[in-house]
Write an enzyme that holds these catalytic residues in place. Sequence first.
Site, PDB file in Angstrom:
ATOM      1  N   LYS A  39      41.786  35.267  -0.259  1.00 37.74           N
ATOM      2  CA  LYS A  39      41.686  36.242  -1.357  1.00 37.74           C
ATOM      3  C   LYS A  39      42.488  37.500  -1.031  1.00 37.74           C
ATOM      4  O   LYS A  39      43.168  38.056  -1.892  1.00 37.74           O
ATOM      5  CB  LYS A  39      40.211  36.581  -1.639  1.00 37.74           C
ATOM      6  CG  LYS A  39      39.468  35.439  -2.330  1.00 37.74           C
ATOM      7  CD  LYS A  39      37.963  35.630  -2.409  1.00 37.74           C
ATOM      8  CE  LYS A  39      37.306  34.356  -2.939  1.00 37.74           C
ATOM      9  NZ  LYS A  39      35.835  34.416  -3.005  1.00 37.74           N
ATOM     10  N   GLN A  93      30.923  37.708  -0.883  1.00 32.80           N
ATOM     11  CA  GLN A  93      31.135  36.278  -0.628  1.00 32.80           C
ATOM     12  C   GLN A  93      29.797  35.580  -0.365  1.00 32.80           C
ATOM     13  O   GLN A  93      28.981  36.035   0.424  1.00 32.80           O
ATOM     14  CB  GLN A  93      32.085  36.096   0.568  1.00 32.80           C
ATOM     15  CG  GLN A  93      32.530  34.665   0.826  1.00 32.80           C
ATOM     16  CD  GLN A  93      33.391  34.071  -0.282  1.00 32.80           C
ATOM     17  OE1 GLN A  93      34.090  34.762  -0.992  1.00 32.80           O
ATOM     18  NE2 GLN A  93      33.325  32.765  -0.436  1.00 32.80           N
ATOM     19  N   ASP A 106      33.626  38.204 -10.074  1.00 34.90           N
ATOM     20  CA  ASP A 106      33.177  36.818  -9.851  1.00 34.90           C
ATOM     21  C   ASP A 106      32.523  36.242 -11.107  1.00 34.90           C
ATOM     22  O   ASP A 106      32.359  35.024 -11.217  1.00 34.90           O
ATOM     23  CB  ASP A 106      32.134  36.778  -8.727  1.00 34.90           C
ATOM     24  CG  ASP A 106      32.711  36.312  -7.401  1.00 34.90           C
ATOM     25  OD1 ASP A 106      33.710  35.577  -7.422  1.00 34.90           O
ATOM     26  OD2 ASP A 106      32.147  36.692  -6.359  1.00 34.90           O
TER      27      ASP A 106
HETATM   28  N1  GUN Z   1      31.295  31.101  -2.421  1.00 34.45           N
HETATM   29  C1  GUN Z   1      31.869  29.966  -2.898  1.00 34.45           C
HETATM   30  N2  GUN Z   1      32.603  30.240  -3.995  1.00 34.45           N
HETATM   31  C2  GUN Z   1      32.493  31.570  -4.214  1.00 34.45           C
HETATM   32  C3  GUN Z   1      33.036  32.442  -5.196  1.00 34.45           C
HETATM   33  O1  GUN Z   1      33.754  32.043  -6.120  1.00 34.45           O
HETATM   34  N3  GUN Z   1      32.688  33.746  -5.067  1.00 34.45           N
HETATM   35  C4  GUN Z   1      31.871  34.200  -4.096  1.00 34.45           C
HETATM   36  N4  GUN Z   1      31.571  35.500  -4.074  1.00 34.45           N
HETATM   37  N5  GUN Z   1      31.353  33.420  -3.168  1.00 34.45           N
HETATM   38  C5  GUN Z   1      31.664  32.104  -3.236  1.00 34.45           C
END
Ligand code: GUN
Length: 293
Positions: free
Chosen positions: A52, A96, A119
Amino acid sequence: MQLIDGKATAAAIKAEIAEEVKNIVAGGGKQPHLAAVLVGHDGGSETYVRNKVIACEQCGFKSTLIRYEDNVTEEELLGCVDRLNRDEDVDGFIVQLPLPAHIDEQKIIEAIDYRKDVDGFHPINVGRMAIGLPCFISATPLGILTLLRRYDIRTSGKKCVILGRSNIVGKPMAQLMMQKQYGDSTVTVCHSRSKTLKEECREADIIIAAIGQPDFVTADMVKEGAVVIDVGTTRVPDASRKSGFRLNGDVKFDEVAPKCSFITPVPGGVGPMTICSLMKNTLAAGKKEYYRQ
Ligand code: GUN
């Protein structure tokens, strides 16, 4: 059979975003800023967050990574969320997941200002998405919609089977594929308890597999000419790899692919699109496209 190249599509979209950011900044506008909160040292989460941050650089965004050890308290994490909510330079942020067991994940999600929830996990964004209002759409379903659109795959009136009912993929995907302005499909959601899962799949024009079981979808479950989207990314041990593992999809690719009109590979299909969609949401947050702050 046509392979859907998520890696190339994501790269093209990130280049489009970078171009737009360049123009925004040249015009005196603000550089979009994404913050990511990472708790602990889970290998998968480390990789996602690293990717990211790299994607932010590719898009010309500012990024901030905030790290905590596994033993961080819920209070500390809520304090961090509160600071990010109030930080005027931060347009959007993510925490996350998964979080350690002693932290109430839902409480953290609900503490995030929905206007910065890139998100799309906050109940306000989930609810707005469900009734077709402008909002942040969670990244994986948005990435899949983008792939279907970019490959000109017709979904209107088609029978779409979704395998899995998670909050992150299955549920929002079903909502979006059903809605007139997105998929406009007839949607069936199957999960681990579904008695007619195989029969439903055999009748599907589009299968979106997000069940988290490697090689779950086999050739006998797929209709000739179907579109198959594989969301699975299970790490399976592989001694021949330097990392010691490889990513395995939910679809038994070698036997399913010849029957499909379109199929996504793993890796290089949905995965890169998820991160690219987060970038799209961050750009929208920077432009205050959905909400004023
Ligand atoms: N864990 C797995 N996929 C995601 C996501 O798209 N966002 C976040 N914050 N955590 C995750």
